[in-house]
Scaffold this motif. Structure first.
Motif, PDB file in Angstrom:
ATOM      1  N   SER A   1       0.825  -1.211   0.000  1.00 40.03           N
ATOM      2  CA  SER A   1       0.000   0.000   0.000  1.00 40.03           C
ATOM      3  C   SER A   1       0.860   1.262   0.000  1.00 40.03           C
ATOM      4  O   SER A   1       0.502   2.266  -0.631  1.00 40.03           O
ATOM      5  CB  SER A   1      -0.939  -0.012   1.211  1.00 40.03           C
ATOM      6  N   LYS A   2       2.009   1.226   0.675  1.00 40.03           N
ATOM      7  CA  LYS A   2       2.871   2.414   0.703  1.00 40.03           C
ATOM      8  C   LYS A   2       3.567   2.629  -0.648  1.00 40.03           C
ATOM      9  O   LYS A   2       3.712   3.761  -1.113  1.00 40.03           O
ATOM     10  CB  LYS A   2       3.893   2.293   1.831  1.00 40.03           C
ATOM     11  N   CYS A   3       4.014   1.540  -1.266  1.00 40.79           N
ATOM     12  CA  CYS A   3       4.593   1.666  -2.615  1.00 40.79           C
ATOM     13  C   CYS A   3       3.558   2.222  -3.579  1.00 40.79           C
ATOM     14  O   CYS A   3       3.879   3.053  -4.445  1.00 40.79           O
ATOM     15  CB  CYS A   3       5.087   0.300  -3.107  1.00 40.79           C
TER      16      CYS A   3
ATOM     17  N   ASP B   1      -4.694   2.282   1.683  1.00 40.57           N
ATOM     18  CA  ASP B   1      -4.920   2.044   3.105  1.00 40.57           C
ATOM     19  C   ASP B   1      -3.834   1.132   3.651  1.00 40.57           C
ATOM     20  O   ASP B   1      -3.570   0.065   3.109  1.00 40.57           O
ATOM     21  CB  ASP B   1      -6.290   1.384   3.333  1.00 40.57           C
ATOM     22  N   VAL B   2      -3.211   1.545   4.735  1.00 37.55           N
ATOM     23  CA  VAL B   2      -2.136   0.757   5.340  1.00 37.55           C
ATOM     24  C   VAL B   2      -2.714  -0.139   6.422  1.00 37.55           C
ATOM     25  O   VAL B   2      -3.370   0.324   7.336  1.00 37.55           O
ATOM     26  CB  VAL B   2      -1.038   1.665   5.939  1.00 37.55           C
ATOM     27  N   GLU B   3      -2.473  -1.433   6.304  1.00 38.23           N
ATOM     28  CA  GLU B   3      -2.940  -2.377   7.314  1.00 38.23           C
ATOM     29  C   GLU B   3      -1.837  -2.643   8.332  1.00 38.23           C
ATOM     30  O   GLU B   3      -0.653  -2.601   8.017  1.00 38.23           O
ATOM     31  CB  GLU B   3      -3.345  -3.700   6.656  1.00 38.23           C
ATOM     32  N   ASP B   4      -2.228  -2.902   9.579  1.00 39.51           N
ATOM     33  CA  ASP B   4      -1.250  -3.264  10.604  1.00 39.51           C
ATOM     34  C   ASP B   4      -0.644  -4.624  10.266  1.00 39.51           C
ATOM     35  O   ASP B   4      -1.295  -5.483   9.688  1.00 39.51           O
ATOM     36  CB  ASP B   4      -1.924  -3.335  11.981  1.00 39.51           C
ATOM     37  N   ASP B   5       0.622  -4.814  10.661  1.00 31.80           N
ATOM     38  CA  ASP B   5       1.259  -6.109  10.451  1.00 31.80           C
ATOM     39  C   ASP B   5       0.505  -7.191  11.217  1.00 31.80           C
ATOM     40  O   ASP B   5       0.105  -6.995  12.361  1.00 31.80           O
ATOM     41  CB  ASP B   5       2.715  -6.060  10.925  1.00 31.80           C
TER      42      ASP B   5
ATOM     43  N   GLN C   1     -15.628  11.319  -4.909  1.00 34.66           N
ATOM     44  CA  GLN C   1     -14.552  10.639  -5.644  1.00 34.66           C
ATOM     45  C   GLN C   1     -13.588   9.923  -4.702  1.00 34.66           C
ATOM     46  O   GLN C   1     -13.217   8.767  -4.929  1.00 34.66           O
ATOM     47  CB  GLN C   1     -13.766  11.655  -6.483  1.00 34.66           C
ATOM     48  N   LEU C   2     -13.204  10.614  -3.626  1.00 37.04           N
ATOM     49  CA  LEU C   2     -12.258  10.003  -2.691  1.00 37.04           C
ATOM     50  C   LEU C   2     -12.861   8.800  -1.994  1.00 37.04           C
ATOM     51  O   LEU C   2     -12.222   7.757  -1.849  1.00 37.04           O
ATOM     52  CB  LEU C   2     -11.817  11.039  -1.653  1.00 37.04           C
ATOM     53  N   ARG C   3     -14.124   8.930  -1.536  1.00 33.52           N
ATOM     54  CA  ARG C   3     -14.741   7.823  -0.820  1.00 33.52           C
ATOM     55  C   ARG C   3     -14.920   6.608  -1.741  1.00 33.52           C
ATOM     56  O   ARG C   3     -14.781   5.466  -1.306  1.00 33.52           O
ATOM     57  CB  ARG C   3     -16.091   8.253  -0.241  1.00 33.52           C
ATOM     58  N   ALA C   4     -15.205   6.847  -3.010  1.00 33.61           N
ATOM     59  CA  ALA C   4     -15.390   5.746  -3.955  1.00 33.61           C
ATOM     60  C   ALA C   4     -14.070   5.110  -4.367  1.00 33.61           C
ATOM     61  O   ALA C   4     -14.045   4.033  -4.954  1.00 33.61           O
ATOM     62  CB  ALA C   4     -16.147   6.224  -5.190  1.00 33.61           C
ATOM     63  N   GLY C   5     -12.950   5.800  -4.058  1.00 35.80           N
ATOM     64  CA  GLY C   5     -11.637   5.226  -4.351  1.00 35.80           C
ATOM     65  C   GLY C   5     -11.094   5.579  -5.716  1.00 35.80           C
ATOM     66  O   GLY C   5     -10.224   4.886  -6.234  1.00 35.80           O
ATOM     67  N   PHE C   6     -11.579   6.698  -6.321  1.00 37.94           N
ATOM     68  CA  PHE C   6     -11.107   7.070  -7.658  1.00 37.94           C
ATOM     69  C   PHE C   6     -10.005   8.110  -7.627  1.00 37.94           C
ATOM     70  O   PHE C   6      -9.440   8.447  -8.653  1.00 37.94           O
ATOM     71  CB  PHE C   6     -12.273   7.628  -8.490  1.00 37.94           C
ATOM     72  N   GLY C   7      -9.696   8.659  -6.451  1.00 37.84           N
ATOM     73  CA  GLY C   7      -8.785   9.793  -6.412  1.00 37.84           C
ATOM     74  C   GLY C   7      -9.547  11.072  -6.707  1.00 37.84           C
ATOM     75  O   GLY C   7     -10.691  11.056  -7.176  1.00 37.84           O
TER      76      GLY C   7
END
Length: 505
Positions: free
Chosen positions: A126-128, A185-189, A478-484
């Motif tokens: 997710s970070k990459c 979205d960053v998930e916890d390890d 747009q952001l909530r739908a995940g389109f940027g």
């Protein structure tokens, strides 16, 4: 012929390059796309081991300087999966990728029968992904993240996430690493520190295999190397005979059971011929590169050290020429008597009756033994005939349940596609069998085109924002739908779906 080549990123899968090219060209037809790229529409495609790469290279624009060898070594999974194969086998697979062989290279490498399987879905960090979007305006599929056993991104130290994009299908479509497939979205390890530390060391060895030049070793030399290192740790005798139980015990003390399960390499102590016992024997069985790296890591040897160490002793044996001291004719008569008195028995059963005699004749009179000793083979039971009408009815019910589950699932909507329906059910490509006519027809009817899917995501985003009491804007939707937030095409689509004239842009 291809009109241009997209920028090829470091460690990017060739599949990812072609997926981005397909999107840039606006191609919808897979057949037309393959003809444009390969000059032929009927191609056996593969995400990990693409073939007919010479044809692909010939169809690239004249200004392109990339070579077939660069594509194979830098943008496919070839370097990892052939690292521990002999030079002869590696060169054979290389040739298949260059010219094509009409067969699945994955099957040739033993994917179907092996215990260590590749990940069935493409994976990403997710970070990459966030950094790629910020730097390049797009992301891509990295080779390293698709290697079995790679649980983390070595750059960011976060665990990898799986997508819905299938990675092992023979006729895979071309999916980009975009917002529909990935998120930032960053998930916890999900793993403890010991597992993370072990896995990061494994990953650095994988990186060496993927990016370094080294001399190939024959399997016998590999086994000899293992015996030498085990001898140093007193897990093998001076002559090289492995103290197998001590070896297994030490290995299981080094690796936690949870980690071995994650690495598809659990050692079953109740199984006399478990993979670890067989691994250090000089036999022709397929060995996963993942397990080679596990054994090397246990021995405290890096992949770099392993390939640069060219001398190995292995077992030390003294050869003695034995001369038979028994009367040959007497032994033959005794063996023929056993055969005569036990009609219908196979060779294994005859061996049990005359153990010592069988061993002597098999060793000293093998040609005669093969001529007189019967081979009794039991006929295999025929598989029952499949009732395809009944199976079609069962599969149709499963497909309907899967679609209902996908559409009613909480959270961000998932696109209804043949792949997501199969994933929901937990089946593979056999579900697309032509004999399952009603099931195939139903799946074709419910498959969402990209525009319908976008509309459903937008409506979901509006509903979510309204339930939270958040004021609606095009940007927020747009952001909530995940389109940027900078996709003008999506912004226009949102405007057509909802009357937002009173909303701020």
């Amino acid at each position: 012929m291809m009109n241009f080549i997209p920028q090829i990123y470091s460690d990017e899968l060739l599949y990812s390059v072609l997926a981005r090219y397909k999107r840039m060209c606006g191609m919808v037809s897979r057949r037309a796309f393959l003809k444009d790229v390969y000059g032929e529409s009927k191609m056996l495609t593969s995400i990990f081991f693409p073939q007919y790469l010479e044809s692909l290279r010939e169809n690239m624009p004249p200004y392109s300087k990339i070579t077939v060898n660069e594509l194979i070594w830098n943008h496919t999974m070839f370097p990892f999966y052939t690292a521990f194969l002999s030079k002869e086998r590696s060169d054979s697979i290389h040739s298949m990728m260059v010219d094509g062989c009409g067969k699945s290279i994955e099957n040739i490498l033993g994917f179907s029968g092996g215990k260590v399987k590749p990940y069935s879905r493409l994976r990403y960090c997710s970070k990459c992904y966030s950094e790629d979007i910020e730097e390049y305006g797009e992301s891509f599929w990295r080779r390293l993240f698709q290697v079995p056993g790679v649980l983390y991104c070595p750059k960011h130290g976060v665990s990898l996430k799986s997508t819905i994009v299938p990675s092992t299908e023979k006729y895979a479509d071309y999916w980009c690493a975009d917002s529909d497939m990935c998120s930032a979205d960053v998930e916890d390890d999900t793993y403890d520190e010991q597992i993370k530390e072990l896995n990061l060391q494994y990953i650095w060895n994988v990186i060496f295999l993927m990016n370094s030049a080294y001399k190939k070793k024959e399997l016998s030399d590999v086994v000899h190397f293992y015996i030498d290192r085990l001898r140093e740790r007193r897990l093998a005798s001076a002559k090289g005979f492995i103290r197998i139980q001590d070896f297994v015990d030490e290995f299981l003390r080094f690796y936690p059971a949870d980690y071995l399960n994650l690495m598809q390499s659990n050692v079953d102590l109740n199984q006399q011929a478990n993979w670890l016992r067989l691994f250090v024997r000089n036999n022709a069985k397929n060995r996963s590169p993942l397990r080679h790296l596990l054994v090397l890591q246990f021995l405290g040897v890096s992949a770099d050290e392993f390939f640069h160490e060219q001398s190995a002793t292995g077992k030390i044996t003294a050869r003695v020429n034995h001369t038979p001291s028994f009367d040959l004719e007497q032994r033959r008569k005794a063996w023929l008597k056993i055969i005569e008195e036990n009609p219908g028995l196979n060779r294994s059963q005859l061996k049990e009756i005359g153990k010592g005699l069988h061993t002597w004749i098999y060793k000293h009179d093998r040609e005669w033994y093969d001529q007189v000793t019967p081979r009794v083979r039991k006929r295999k039971k025929r598989s029952p005939v499949i009732d395809w009408a009944k199976r079609d009815e069962e599969c149709l019910a499963l497909a309907k349940q899967a679609v209902e589950s996908i559409l009613n699932r909480e959270g961000k909507p998932i696109r209804v596609l043949p792949a997501t329906i199969r994933q929901e059910i937990g089946v593979r490509r056999w579900f697309d069998n032509r004999k399952l006519g009603r099931t195939r027809q139903f799946i074709q009817q419910v498959t969402e085109d990209i525009n319908s899917y976008r509309i459903r995501k937008i409506k979901w985003a509006i509903s979510e924002l309204e339930s939270e009491g958040v004021s609606l804007t095009v940007y927020k939707i747009q952001l909530r739908a995940g389109f940027g937030g900078d996709n003008k095409e999506i912004a226009k689509l949102i405007s057509r779906i909802v009357d937002i004239g009173h909303l701020s842009p």
